[in-house]
Design an enzyme around this catalytic site. Structure first.
Site, mmCIF file in Angstrom:
data_model
loop_
_atom_site.group_PDB
_atom_site.id
_atom_site.type_symbol
_atom_site.label_atom_id
_atom_site.label_comp_id
_atom_site.label_asym_id
_atom_site.label_seq_id
_atom_site.Cartn_x
_atom_site.Cartn_y
_atom_site.Cartn_z
ATOM 1 N N HIS A 9 -7.370 0.608 -6.274
ATOM 2 C CA HIS A 9 -7.515 -0.222 -5.353
ATOM 3 C C HIS A 9 -8.243 -1.366 -5.704
ATOM 4 C CE1 HIS A 9 -7.834 -1.329 -1.309
ATOM 5 N NE2 HIS A 9 -8.753 -0.403 -0.690
ATOM 6 N N ARG A 64 -13.384 -9.171 1.513
ATOM 7 C CA ARG A 64 -12.093 -8.820 1.383
ATOM 8 C C ARG A 64 -11.118 -10.171 1.766
ATOM 9 N NH1 ARG A 64 -9.929 -3.612 1.318
ATOM 10 N NH2 ARG A 64 -7.884 -4.759 0.950
ATOM 11 N N GLN A 71 -10.133 -3.933 -3.243
ATOM 12 C CA GLN A 71 -11.480 -3.591 -2.835
ATOM 13 C C GLN A 71 -12.631 -4.074 -3.831
ATOM 14 O OE1 GLN A 71 -11.858 -2.121 0.186
ATOM 15 N NE2 GLN A 71 -14.292 -2.872 -0.324
ATOM 16 N N CYS A 124 -16.257 1.306 0.752
ATOM 17 C CA CYS A 124 -15.048 0.393 0.954
ATOM 18 C C CYS A 124 -14.726 0.681 2.512
ATOM 19 C CB CYS A 124 -13.933 0.789 0.187
ATOM 20 S SG CYS A 124 -13.328 2.408 0.309
ATOM 21 N N ASP A 130 -17.236 7.219 -1.615
ATOM 22 C CA ASP A 130 -15.999 6.800 -0.742
ATOM 23 C C ASP A 130 -15.946 8.204 -0.050
ATOM 24 O OD1 ASP A 130 -13.735 6.002 0.305
ATOM 25 O OD2 ASP A 130 -12.559 6.198 -1.580
ATOM 26 N N ARG A 166 0.978 -1.101 0.002
ATOM 27 C CA ARG A 166 -0.039 0.035 0.068
ATOM 28 C C ARG A 166 0.803 1.162 -0.108
ATOM 29 N NH1 ARG A 166 -5.183 1.306 3.650
ATOM 30 N NH2 ARG A 166 -6.234 -0.144 1.715
HETATM 31 N N1 NVA Z 1 -10.092 6.583 -1.194
HETATM 32 C C1 NVA Z 1 -9.662 5.983 0.097
HETATM 33 C C2 NVA Z 1 -9.920 4.604 0.303
HETATM 34 C C3 NVA Z 1 -9.633 3.961 1.569
HETATM 35 C C4 NVA Z 1 -9.580 2.691 1.606
HETATM 36 C C5 NVA Z 1 -8.160 6.264 0.361
HETATM 37 O O1 NVA Z 1 -7.339 6.117 -0.686
HETATM 38 O O2 NVA Z 1 -7.767 7.117 1.284
HETATM 39 N N1 CP Z 2 -11.050 -0.477 2.455
HETATM 40 C C1 CP Z 2 -9.869 -0.569 2.942
HETATM 41 O O1 CP Z 2 -9.176 -0.692 2.162
HETATM 42 O O2 CP Z 2 -9.678 -0.196 4.084
HETATM 43 P P1 CP Z 2 -8.362 -0.021 5.254
HETATM 44 O O3 CP Z 2 -8.025 1.372 4.559
HETATM 45 O O4 CP Z 2 -8.650 0.028 6.555
HETATM 46 O O5 CP Z 2 -7.468 -1.124 4.816
#
Ligand code: NVA
Ligand code: CP
Length: 305
Positions: free
Chosen positions: A129, A286, A132, A258, A218, A102
């Site tokens: 992502h 997930r 997800q 998500c 989101d 990540r």
């Molecule tokens: N769009 C959000 C998703 C978090 C799971 C982010 O990138 O923070």
């Molecule tokens: N939806 C998701 O990826 O959650 P986290 O940021 O908690 O991993």
């Protein structure tokens, strides 16, 4: 060797195989059946951003498949002191069987994959992502059957989730309606003409949600954009999924998010906790979908036990 860096790294046929495995792996989990095809295999997880679901689902998932994991963050590794990603990739991938990352820009994960000896999974970047959406499409199919020919409404930021939904729309042949505030539209630079054919944009979020089979949104401020939080609270004020919006979607429409969610911002508490919301199933799936993904990336296709 395959990586899962973007949703479109896999074909529809591969997703169908993964969904079949997900159903099977989920059923075994529910029956407390022991299934250890990845005994002694090691997953390295690299988190340059925070996480709850991704961390827990990958760590629990690899353990349930008989393997183990190492959790690495920027601050407690040499990444935080500027070790080049190409060097980190060559070192880590000589010691483990699979890597989940990540991070911020997609180019970081691509550079890592280019130097990796083992498969790499995108656990979220600024652009995509895919894990997800793997769980989300599985969840839709589990609840409602085929997603082909359906309409998904994306309300809000044209972010990493939104661009991944568009790749899924092309692969599964459904329509994506997107409504974003001015200045937050989906970046169309990386989008192919084939993908664009599945996209319709709307100024008015209510119009985007009209007759949708799935309404999804989101956070207004994604990780890495925290400096813009106050500005975004103003810009996104008309982009909340509430009961009025769900009422213009199809009567059997689902709501997805998500997570983490901000009640009273991108979604009302009533919708998030309401009967159309499947957000807890999405989160649970997930685990099951990523177990199928890890099995596939390490072992390839397996015969149904
Ligand atoms: N769009 C959000 C998703 C978090 C799971 C982010 O990138 O923070
Ligand atoms: N939806 C998701 O990826 O959650 P986290 O940021 O908690 O991993």
């Amino acid at each position: 060797m395959k990586h899962f860096l973007q949703f479109k790294d896999f074909t529809r046929e591969e997703f169908e195989y993964l969904f079949e495995r997900t159903r099977h792996i989920k059923a075994m989990f529910k029956a407390y059946a022991i299934y250890h095809p990845l005994g002694d295999r090691m997953l390295a997880m690299v988190f340059e951003k925070q996480s709850t679901r991704t961390r827990v689902s990958f760590e629990a998932g690899i353990h349930q498949l008989g393997g183990s994991s190492i959790n690495l963050t920027t601050t407690d590794t040499q990444l935080g002191r500027g070790e080049p990603i190409e060097d980190v990739a060559r070192v880590i991938s000589r010691m483990v069987d699979l890597v989940m990352i990540r991070t911020f820009d997609q180019s970081i994960i691509e550079r890592f994959a280019a130097y990796s000896r083992v498969p790499v999974i995108n656990g979220l970047t600024n652009q995509y992502h895919p894990c997800q959406i793997l769980a989300d499409v599985f969840t839709y199919i589990e609840r409602r059957g085929s997603i082909t020919g359906k309409t998904v409404a994306w309300i809000g930021d044209g972010n990493n989730m939104c661009s991944t939904w568009l790749q899924a729309a092309h692969i599964f042949d459904f329509q994506l309606n997107v409504s974003s505030p001015e200045g937050y539209a989906l970046n169309t630079e990386l989008i192919t003409a084939d993908e664009l054919a599945h996209l319709t944009t709307f100024e008015d979020p209510m119009k985007a949600a009209q007759n949708a089979d799935l309404v999804t949104t989101d956070v207004w401020t994604s990780m890495g954009f925290e400096a813009e939080t106050n500005e975004r609270k103003v810009d996104f004020v008309d982009f909340q999924v509430d009961e009025e919006m769900m009422a213009v979607a199809r009567s059997n429409a689902l709501f997805m998010h998500c997570l983490p969610a901000h009640r009273g911002e991108e979604v009302s508490a009533e919708v998030l906790e309401g009967p159309q919301s499947v957000v807890w199933d999405e989160a649970e799936n997930r685990l099951h979908a990523q177990k199928a993904l890890m099995e596939y990336l390490i072992l390839g296709r397996v015969a149904k036990p």
